[in-house]
Enzyme design. Structure first.
Site, PDB file in Angstrom:
ATOM      1  N   SER A  48      36.347 -22.904  46.033  1.00 15.37           N
ATOM      2  CA  SER A  48      35.425 -23.874  46.644  1.00 15.37           C
ATOM      3  C   SER A  48      35.269 -23.461  48.089  1.00 15.37           C
ATOM      4  CB  SER A  48      36.043 -25.273  46.575  1.00 15.37           C
ATOM      5  OG  SER A  48      35.361 -26.171  47.426  1.00 15.37           O
ATOM      6  N   TYR A  74      43.277 -31.100  47.074  1.00 17.65           N
ATOM      7  CA  TYR A  74      42.191 -30.195  46.664  1.00 17.65           C
ATOM      8  C   TYR A  74      42.103 -29.006  47.618  1.00 17.65           C
ATOM      9  CZ  TYR A  74      37.468 -29.030  44.928  1.00 17.65           C
ATOM     10  OH  TYR A  74      36.368 -28.405  44.377  1.00 17.65           O
TER      11      TYR A  74
HETATM   12  P1  NAD Z   1      33.132 -31.065  36.136  1.00 16.99           P
HETATM   13  O1  NAD Z   1      33.897 -32.343  36.242  1.00 16.99           O
HETATM   14  O2  NAD Z   1      31.689 -31.094  35.759  1.00 16.99           O
HETATM   15  O3  NAD Z   1      33.863 -30.071  35.129  1.00 16.99           O
HETATM   16  C1  NAD Z   1      35.243 -29.909  35.129  1.00 16.99           C
HETATM   17  C2  NAD Z   1      35.651 -29.225  33.842  1.00 16.99           C
HETATM   18  O4  NAD Z   1      37.071 -29.093  33.828  1.00 16.99           O
HETATM   19  C3  NAD Z   1      35.274 -30.042  32.600  1.00 16.99           C
HETATM   20  O5  NAD Z   1      34.932 -29.152  31.562  1.00 16.99           O
HETATM   21  C4  NAD Z   1      36.565 -30.771  32.284  1.00 16.99           C
HETATM   22  O6  NAD Z   1      36.661 -31.162  30.927  1.00 16.99           O
HETATM   23  C5  NAD Z   1      37.568 -29.692  32.639  1.00 16.99           C
HETATM   24  N1  NAD Z   1      38.908 -30.203  32.884  1.00 16.99           N
HETATM   25  C6  NAD Z   1      39.294 -31.197  33.732  1.00 16.99           C
HETATM   26  N2  NAD Z   1      40.608 -31.360  33.633  1.00 16.99           N
HETATM   27  C7  NAD Z   1      41.080 -30.458  32.730  1.00 16.99           C
HETATM   28  C8  NAD Z   1      42.355 -30.144  32.195  1.00 16.99           C
HETATM   29  N3  NAD Z   1      43.452 -30.815  32.557  1.00 16.99           N
HETATM   30  N4  NAD Z   1      42.434 -29.163  31.273  1.00 16.99           N
HETATM   31  C9  NAD Z   1      41.335 -28.484  30.868  1.00 16.99           C
HETATM   32  N5  NAD Z   1      40.108 -28.749  31.332  1.00 16.99           N
HETATM   33  C10 NAD Z   1      39.988 -29.714  32.256  1.00 16.99           C
HETATM   34  O7  NAD Z   1      33.354 -30.352  37.540  1.00 16.99           O
HETATM   35  P2  NAD Z   1      32.640 -29.137  38.269  1.00 16.99           P
HETATM   36  O8  NAD Z   1      32.027 -29.675  39.497  1.00 16.99           O
HETATM   37  O9  NAD Z   1      31.821 -28.328  37.316  1.00 16.99           O
HETATM   38  O10 NAD Z   1      33.928 -28.313  38.728  1.00 16.99           O
HETATM   39  C11 NAD Z   1      34.295 -27.066  38.172  1.00 16.99           C
HETATM   40  C12 NAD Z   1      35.095 -26.296  39.213  1.00 16.99           C
HETATM   41  O11 NAD Z   1      34.262 -26.046  40.345  1.00 16.99           O
HETATM   42  C13 NAD Z   1      36.315 -27.055  39.747  1.00 16.99           C
HETATM   43  O12 NAD Z   1      37.385 -26.167  39.906  1.00 16.99           O
HETATM   44  C14 NAD Z   1      35.829 -27.576  41.084  1.00 16.99           C
HETATM   45  O13 NAD Z   1      36.891 -27.769  41.984  1.00 16.99           O
HETATM   46  C15 NAD Z   1      34.933 -26.442  41.509  1.00 16.99           C
HETATM   47  N6  NAD Z   1      33.952 -26.806  42.541  1.00 16.99           N
HETATM   48  C16 NAD Z   1      33.044 -27.798  42.320  1.00 16.99           C
HETATM   49  C17 NAD Z   1      32.145 -28.096  43.323  1.00 16.99           C
HETATM   50  C18 NAD Z   1      31.086 -29.154  43.153  1.00 16.99           C
HETATM   51  O14 NAD Z   1      30.420 -29.471  44.154  1.00 16.99           O
HETATM   52  N7  NAD Z   1      30.869 -29.699  41.977  1.00 16.99           N
HETATM   53  C19 NAD Z   1      32.182 -27.417  44.537  1.00 16.99           C
HETATM   54  C20 NAD Z   1      33.132 -26.427  44.717  1.00 16.99           C
HETATM   55  C21 NAD Z   1      34.012 -26.132  43.696  1.00 16.99           C
END
Ligand code: NAD
Length: 256
Positions: free
Chosen positions: A138, A151
Site C-alpha cells: 500500500s 496496517y
Molecule cells: P477487499 O476487502 O475488497 O478484499 C480483500 C480480500 O481479502 C477479499 O477477497 C477477502 O475475502 C480476503 N480476505 C480477508 N481476510 C482474509 C483471510 N483471513 N484469509 C483469506 N482471505 C481474506 O479489499 P481490497 O481493497 O481489494 O484489498 C486488497 C489488498 O489491497 C489488501 O492487502 C489491502 O491492504 C490492499 N490495499 C487496498 C487499498 C484500497 O484502497 N482498497 C489501498 C492500498 C492497498
C-alpha cells in the site's frame, strides 16, 4: 503470455485481488482463487476468461491452512509460478484504543501470511528457474496516516520482506516486488467512506471527496484493472530484472 503458468492470488474473491486475478487469467494463467464472500461470483468471472480455476478457502491468519492451500495448488497445477500476496484487512482507531486482537489479526493476514506463502512457493520456483512474487502492500507501506498503526506497520513490514526476498533470489529467474496502491474503491475503502460520512453527518459523495482530497492529488481512485495491468507487467519478460521495488500507483499521494 502466461499460458501454462499458474497464479495464486490470496484474497481474490473481491476488489484488487479479483482485478489482478482477472488480468493474469486474461493472459492465460491458471488461477488459484482464495478468500471469502462471493466465491462463485469471482469463479464465474475468471472462468469466463477461459482458464481453469481452483478455489481454496484458506484463512490467511492460519499457517496450517496456508500450507494446505499451497499443497492443493501444487497437486492441481504442479506448482505456483506467480504468487500474489494480496489478502488484507483494515482497522482504524487511535493506538490507545486499538484492540490488541485486531493488531494481531492485521499482522497475521497482511504480513505473516506472505512469509508463509513465499517460503512454501520458493522451492518449486527455484527448481523451475522462474517465478514472480508480487506483494500488494500500500502507499501505507511507504508513508503513514493516523489511526492505522497495525496496517501501516504491517505494510511497511511487507515492503521490507519484499526487499529481502528480492535479494535472496537476485541471481535467479524469480523476482519479488511490491505494489503500493493509493485509494481504490473496494469494500475495504467503502467502509472508511461510510464511517466518515456517518461521523461528519455528510453524504457519501462529500465523504468521498474529502477522503481523496486529504491524500490523493489526482482526486480519483486507482482501479483494480489498473493494478492488474501493473501485475501483468511484473510477469512479462520486460520485468525480468525489476527486483525489490515498491511501485506506487497512488495518484501522487507519496510524492507530496
Ligand atoms: P477487499 O476487502 O475488497 O478484499 C480483500 C480480500 O481479502 C477479499 O477477497 C477477502 O475475502 C480476503 N480476505 C480477508 N481476510 C482474509 C483471510 N483471513 N484469509 C483469506 N482471505 C481474506 O479489499 P481490497 O481493497 O481489494 O484489498 C486488497 C489488498 O489491497 C489488501 O492487502 C489491502 O491492504 C490492499 N490495499 C487496498 C487499498 C484500497 O484502497 N482498497 C489501498 C492500498 C492497498
Amino acid at each position: 503470455m502466461l499460458h501454462g503458468k499458474t497464479a495464486l492470488v490470496t484474497g481474490s474473491t473481491s476488489g484488487i485481488g479479483l482485478g489482478i486475478a482477472k488480468a493474469l487469467a486474461a493472459r492465460g494463467a491458471n488461477i488459484v482463487l482464495n478468500g471469502f464472500g462471493d466465491v462463485e461470483g469471482a469463479r464465474t468471472q475468471i472462468e469466463a476468461l477461459g482458464v481453469p480455476v481452483l478455489y481454496h478457502g484458506a484463512d490467511m491468519s492460519k499457517p496450517a491452512e496456508i500450507e494446505d492451500m499451497m499443497r492443493a495448488a501444487a497437486a492441481r497445477f504442479g506448482r505456483v509460478d506467480i504468487l500474489v500476496n494480496n489478502a488484507g484487512i483494515q482497522h482504524v482507531a487511535p493506538i490507545e484504543e486499538f484492540p490488541p486482537e485486531r493488531w494481531d489479526a492485521i499482522l497475521a493476514i497482511n504480513l505473516s501470511s506472505a512469509f508463509h506463502t513465499i517460503r512454501l512457493a520458493l522451492p518449486a520456483m527455484r527448481a523451475a528457474g522462474w517465478g514472480r512474487i508480487i506483494n500488494v502492500a500500500s502507499v501505507h507501506g511507504l508513508v503513514a496516516s493516523v489511526h492505522k498503526s497495525a496496517y501501516v506497520a504491517a505494510k511497511h513490514g511487507l515492503v521490507g520482506l519484499t526487499k529481502v526476498v528480492a535479494l535472496e533470489t537476485a541471481t535467479t529467474g524469480i523476482t519479488c516486488n511490491a505494489i503500493c496502491p493509493g485509494w481504490v474503491l473496494t469494500p475495504l475503502v467503502q467502509k472508511q467512506v461510510d464511517a466518515k460520512a456517518a461521523a461528519l453527518g455528510i453524504s457519501n459523495e462529500e465523504a468521498t471527496r474529502l477522503l481523496l482530497g486529504e491524500k490523493e492529488p489526482s482526486m480519483r481512485f486507482t482501479t483494480p484493472e489498473e493494478l492488474g495491468e501493473l501485475a501483468v507487467f511484473f510477469c512479462s519478460p520486460a520485468g525480468d530484472n525489476v527486483r525489490g521495488v515498491s511501485w506506487n500507483m497512488d495518484g501522487g499521494w507519496a510524492a507530496q
